[in-house]
Design an enzyme around this catalytic site. Structure first.
Site, PDB file in Angstrom:
ATOM      1  N   ASP A 114       0.502  -0.830  -0.102  1.00 31.18           N
ATOM      2  CA  ASP A 114      -0.035  -0.357  -0.056  1.00 31.18           C
ATOM      3  C   ASP A 114       0.530   1.488   0.141  1.00 31.18           C
ATOM      4  O   ASP A 114       1.567   1.532   0.325  1.00 31.18           O
ATOM      5  CB  ASP A 114      -0.908   0.327   1.585  1.00 31.18           C
ATOM      6  CG  ASP A 114      -2.057   0.908   0.719  1.00 31.18           C
ATOM      7  OD1 ASP A 114      -2.452   2.081   0.776  1.00 31.18           O
ATOM      8  OD2 ASP A 114      -3.357   0.475   1.589  1.00 31.18           O
ATOM      9  N   SER A 162      -6.968   4.663  -1.109  1.00 30.06           N
ATOM     10  CA  SER A 162      -6.919   2.486  -1.015  1.00 30.06           C
ATOM     11  C   SER A 162      -8.225   1.874  -1.481  1.00 30.06           C
ATOM     12  O   SER A 162      -7.864   1.129  -1.935  1.00 30.06           O
ATOM     13  CB  SER A 162      -6.223   1.942   0.327  1.00 30.06           C
ATOM     14  OG  SER A 162      -5.150   2.883   0.324  1.00 30.06           O
ATOM     15  N   ASP A 213      -9.396  -2.117   7.832  1.00 28.42           N
ATOM     16  CA  ASP A 213      -9.405  -0.887   7.061  1.00 28.42           C
ATOM     17  C   ASP A 213      -9.623  -1.299   5.083  1.00 28.42           C
ATOM     18  O   ASP A 213      -9.400  -2.029   4.609  1.00 28.42           O
ATOM     19  CB  ASP A 213      -7.855  -0.489   6.699  1.00 28.42           C
ATOM     20  CG  ASP A 213      -7.070   0.968   6.368  1.00 28.42           C
ATOM     21  OD1 ASP A 213      -7.519   1.407   6.671  1.00 28.42           O
ATOM     22  OD2 ASP A 213      -5.920   0.853   5.261  1.00 28.42           O
ATOM     23  N   THR A 215      -8.057  -1.616   2.448  1.00 26.25           N
ATOM     24  CA  THR A 215      -7.642  -2.736   1.038  1.00 26.25           C
ATOM     25  C   THR A 215      -7.723  -4.022   1.851  1.00 26.25           C
ATOM     26  O   THR A 215      -8.729  -5.021   0.778  1.00 26.25           O
ATOM     27  CB  THR A 215      -6.051  -2.459   1.564  1.00 26.25           C
ATOM     28  OG1 THR A 215      -5.365  -1.790   0.812  1.00 26.25           O
ATOM     29  CG2 THR A 215      -5.639  -4.011   0.417  1.00 26.25           C
ATOM     30  N   GLU A 354      -0.907  -7.673   2.422  1.00 32.36           N
ATOM     31  CA  GLU A 354      -1.105  -6.950   2.822  1.00 32.36           C
ATOM     32  C   GLU A 354       0.281  -5.810   3.627  1.00 32.36           C
ATOM     33  O   GLU A 354       0.267  -5.931   4.340  1.00 32.36           O
ATOM     34  CB  GLU A 354      -1.832  -5.416   2.756  1.00 32.36           C
ATOM     35  CG  GLU A 354      -1.796  -3.728   2.494  1.00 32.36           C
ATOM     36  CD  GLU A 354      -2.762  -3.101   2.811  1.00 32.36           C
ATOM     37  OE1 GLU A 354      -3.186  -1.821   2.277  1.00 32.36           O
ATOM     38  OE2 GLU A 354      -3.572  -3.671   3.699  1.00 32.36           O
ATOM     39  N   ASP A 359       2.147   2.414   3.479  1.00 27.64           N
ATOM     40  CA  ASP A 359       1.490   4.284   3.090  1.00 27.64           C
ATOM     41  C   ASP A 359       1.437   5.051   4.094  1.00 27.64           C
ATOM     42  O   ASP A 359       1.464   6.254   3.872  1.00 27.64           O
ATOM     43  CB  ASP A 359       0.460   3.893   2.557  1.00 27.64           C
ATOM     44  CG  ASP A 359      -0.889   4.517   2.748  1.00 27.64           C
ATOM     45  OD1 ASP A 359      -0.648   5.205   1.513  1.00 27.64           O
ATOM     46  OD2 ASP A 359      -1.534   4.547   3.301  1.00 27.64           O
ATOM     47  N   HIS A 363       2.314   8.495   4.337  1.00 23.76           N
ATOM     48  CA  HIS A 363       1.627  10.266   4.707  1.00 23.76           C
ATOM     49  C   HIS A 363       2.200  10.884   5.981  1.00 23.76           C
ATOM     50  O   HIS A 363       2.214  11.918   5.377  1.00 23.76           O
ATOM     51  CB  HIS A 363      -0.151   9.556   5.542  1.00 23.76           C
ATOM     52  CG  HIS A 363      -1.270   8.552   4.650  1.00 23.76           C
ATOM     53  ND1 HIS A 363      -1.352   9.470   3.604  1.00 23.76           N
ATOM     54  CD2 HIS A 363      -1.881   7.969   3.968  1.00 23.76           C
ATOM     55  CE1 HIS A 363      -2.674   9.119   3.018  1.00 23.76           C
ATOM     56  NE2 HIS A 363      -2.446   8.019   2.795  1.00 23.76           N
ATOM     57  N   ASP A 402      -1.648  -0.481  -4.366  1.00 29.33           N
ATOM     58  CA  ASP A 402      -2.407   0.018  -5.348  1.00 29.33           C
ATOM     59  C   ASP A 402      -2.901   1.635  -5.190  1.00 29.33           C
ATOM     60  O   ASP A 402      -3.094   2.641  -6.372  1.00 29.33           O
ATOM     61  CB  ASP A 402      -4.311   0.442  -3.948  1.00 29.33           C
ATOM     62  CG  ASP A 402      -3.209   1.368  -3.086  1.00 29.33           C
ATOM     63  OD1 ASP A 402      -1.693   0.942  -2.577  1.00 29.33           O
ATOM     64  OD2 ASP A 402      -3.821   0.527  -1.867  1.00 29.33           O
ATOM     65  N   HIS A 403      -1.559   2.773  -4.788  1.00 32.44           N
ATOM     66  CA  HIS A 403      -1.489   3.704  -5.386  1.00 32.44           C
ATOM     67  C   HIS A 403      -0.370   3.919  -4.788  1.00 32.44           C
ATOM     68  O   HIS A 403       0.762   3.069  -3.786  1.00 32.44           O
ATOM     69  CB  HIS A 403      -2.388   4.883  -4.625  1.00 32.44           C
ATOM     70  CG  HIS A 403      -2.980   4.659  -3.529  1.00 32.44           C
ATOM     71  ND1 HIS A 403      -1.648   5.106  -2.386  1.00 32.44           N
ATOM     72  CD2 HIS A 403      -3.621   4.237  -2.750  1.00 32.44           C
ATOM     73  CE1 HIS A 403      -2.430   4.840  -1.679  1.00 32.44           C
ATOM     74  NE2 HIS A 403      -3.019   4.088  -1.598  1.00 32.44           N
TER      75      HIS A 403
HETATM   76 ZN   LIG Z   1      -3.756   6.026   1.967  1.00 34.19          ZN
END
Ligand SMILES: [Zn+2]
Ligand SMILES: *[C@@H]1O[C@H](CO)[C@@H](O)[C@H](O)[C@H]1NC(C)=O
Ligand SMILES: *[C@@H]1O[C@H](CO)[C@@H](O)[C@H](O)[C@H]1NC(C)=O
Ligand SMILES: *[C@@H]1O[C@H](CO)[C@@H](O)[C@H](O)[C@H]1NC(C)=O
Length: 607
Positions: A114, A162, A213, A215, A354, A359, A363, A402-403
């Protein structure tokens, strides 16, 4: 992280604990392996390793032929990108019009990193070379299994979240940011996990954040917006239109399963989902003792719910090995358990793993935490490869993101003057904790006076990160965060990032393409090259040969889905617009079209 501890829900009967261990050890777990658990001696293990070696050799032979087989497989109806269909390949069956259905037993391991973009790989690769004194041609395990890249936009934004990202994987369809396997028209879409379960596969989810969460949720639940985590938790344990669809869940997020009457709960109501889950037959484990009891997957009774933290499992950089399992250990345990459980079945398993907190480090713009998260993910990938080589059943791993998160850049100009070409991994190596952890230490410091706080920062905190040149302004920012009662995490992250000359463009996500990795690569030929993220979702269902459309039909039967999807979509969008001005223009929120520039180049928005 002491702060992540919650009052132990040990009062829930039937959790896996030491006192039950002996009894369970002599139970059916032993029968399944056909040998006594503790009595497994050196000789039998040695014998096993010979068998495993032969199995690996056999697997390689099977895989070599498998390549030819896959090329003529019926799922190749739609031609791969740039690769024409090969109906007349040497091993193709003699009936080109109606090739046989895939009846071969298969396992699919789908890994999601993630928020990990290509820059995270460069960052971690160089960090590892530096810290482990490796040659410049040393690479991560992931690097050696690169097959392509994925385009990640959602239905309503060029920058996905996500939820929409995972919906593209689970349903194979684009949806709006926040959607948990719900489409822009408000209807649920069947997921690959649900379809796999219906087809007789075993299913599992392994994560390092809350199991509720976005995902993981997208694989086994359907709600209109990702923050309806109470509803997600209910669906995950089986209060779901299709009943229980998941056999194994490992991760954090215990607080959403605890009634609002108990300390540490984050539920809005007084439902005790642990109790409900146990009543429905789930095994429940919540601490390292429970995890160790599973004996690396050799003593797992299904279905199993292992929630090792109230919310997130601590970052790998902060993680205490005696308190929380690593992603690699969870992955290994899950794979071994699923493999054993499906040993005599004609269907294999589907497992999603995951690396959730790459991620979070993005952030937080925290490069010291992120390199350790990516490293932990790479180690989990390594374990998966090893397991695949040992398994008798044809198994594939696909790994993608995912990104990207943070707009990470492995260079940063700090001054007006033209910069040097470099960044400093040593700064990340010198940091011993995440910025989240440092902020918690500062927030927990009991003395209120500015002098005392400043002393604490200088004498106790800065040395933890080996920062020896903090200036007055930086110290002042930390003190201000403390006295204002705000988190100092961003300040800590910025101090490390600047010193390492690592850049970030956002505390949110970015639209950059992300990488796809696969093993064995030939079996993932359709994912070679550049693809839309929905094509990854299509690949997953095709590989398992499961009917996702049939699940979609079942989910929509009688329009009953509205009851369990949470609030009405229109209601949610209205709320969302009020809270953060989604789309910018008032009175106009869309789940399908893109927003356009409307003259606000400096706008505050929550994350
Ligand atoms: Zn995120
Ligand atoms: C890395 O380079 C060294 C020579 O500097 C070479 O011996 C080694 O095989 C290379 N390793 C890889 C994985 O290419
Ligand atoms: C706990 O949940 C019940 C409903 O299940 C609700 O009536 C009550 O107000 C909640 N209590 C708190 C403190 O939120
Ligand atoms: C990292 O720590 C070492 C040992 O304390 C120190 O000598 C070195 O200067 C530090 N490096 C950076 C980039 O801060």
């Amino acid at each position: 992280m002491p702060t992540d501890r919650v009052v132990s829900p040990a009062r829930h009967s039937g959790e896996i604990g030491d006192e039950q261990e002996e009894a369970l050890l002599t139970g059916r777990h032993v029968d399944r392996k056909g040998q006594s658990g503790r009595g497994r001696g050196f000789f039998s293990r040695w014998k096993n390793s010979i068998i495993i070696t032969w199995a690996a050799i056999a697997t390689i032979i099977i895989l070599v032929f498998g390549v030819l087989y896959v090329r003529s497989h019926p799922e190749d109806d739609k031609p791969a990108h740039g690769a024409p269909n090969a109906p007349n390949s040497p091993n193709a069956p003699n009936t080109p019009k109606a090739p046989p259905k895939n009846t071969k037993k298969r396992n699919l391991i789908f890994m999601v990193s993630d928020g990990m973009g290509p820059a995270s790989l460069s960052l971690t690769r160089s960090f590892r070379q530096f810290t482990e004194n490796l040659p410049i041609n040393d690479t991560l395990t992931l690097d050696r299994h690169f097959v392509g890249s994925s385009r990640t936009r959602s239905s309503n934004s060029l920058v996905t979240d996500s939820a929409a990202g995972a919906t593209a994987f689970s349903c194979g369809l684009k949806s709006y940011n926040g959607a948990i396997s719900i489409l822009p028209d408000g209807n649920p879409c069947g997921t690959v996990l649900e379809a796999a379960k219906a087809a007789g596969y075993m299913t599992g989810l392994v994560v390092t954040t809350s199991i509720t969460d976005a995902t993981p949720a997208c694989f086994n639940s359907h709600v209109n917006m990702r923050w309806e985590q109470d509803r997600i938790a209910e669906q995950q344990i089986g209060d779901h239109p299709l009943g229980r669809v998941t056999d194994l869940m490992f991760g954090g997020g215990l607080c959403h399963f605890m009634p609002n009457t108990s300390f540490g709960s984050c539920r809005g109501d007084d439902r005790d989902l642990i109790k409900e889950a146990r009543k429905a037959g789930w095994q429940f484990a919540h601490n390292m003792g429970g995890f160790k009891y599973l004996r690396r997957g050799n003593f797992v009774k299904f279905p199993i719910l292992g929630l090792w933290a109230p919310a997130d499992i601590p970052y790998d950089i902060d993680r205490n090995e005696d308190e929380y399992p690593s992603l690699a250990a969870m992955a290994e345990t899950a794979i071994t358990a699923l493999e054993l459980e499906t040993r005599t079945s004609d269907k294999g398993f589907f497992l999603m793993i995951e690396g959730s907190r790459i991620d979070h480090a993005g952030h937080g713009n925290d490069p010291a935490a992120q390199v350790r998260e990516v490293r932990a993910y790479d180690k989990a990938f390594e374990v998966v490869l090893k397991k695949i080589d040992q398994m008798e059943t044809e198994t594939i791993v696909i790994s993608t993101s995912d990104h990207e998160t943070g707009g990470l850049s492995t260079a940063r100009q700090l001054h007006e003057t033209y910069p040097d070409y470099l960044w400093y991994p040593s700064v990340l190596a010198n940091a011993s904790h995440s910025s989240e952890y440092m902020a918690k230490l500062l927030a927990d410091f009991p003395e209120p006076g500015k002098m005392k706080i400043t002393e604490y920062i200088k004498d106790e905190l800065l040395p933890l990160q080996k920062i020896t040149d903090a200036d007055d302004e930086e110290i002042a920012r930390l003190v201000k965060a403390k006295t204002d009662g705000l988190s100092s995490a961003y300040v800590w992250a910025d101090m490390i990032s600047r010193r390492a000359q690592i850049g970030w463009s956002t505390h949110g996500h970015s639209a950059v393409d992300v990488n796809i990795y696969a093993y064995p690569p030939e079996a993932a030929k359709k994912l070679w090259g550049n693809h839309e993220n929905t094509e990854i979702g299509e690949f997953l269902r095709n590989y398992l040969d499961v009917d996702v459309e049939d699940i979609t039909k079942k989910l929509r039967q009688g329009g009953t889905h509205a009851k369990w999807m949470g609030k009405e979509l229109s209601e949610i969008l209205e709320e969302k617009e009020k809270s953060m001005g989604v789309g910018g223009k008032t009175g106009e929120v869309t789940v399908a079209g893109l927003d356009s520039y409307h003259g606000v180049h400096k706008r505050a928005c929550m994350h």
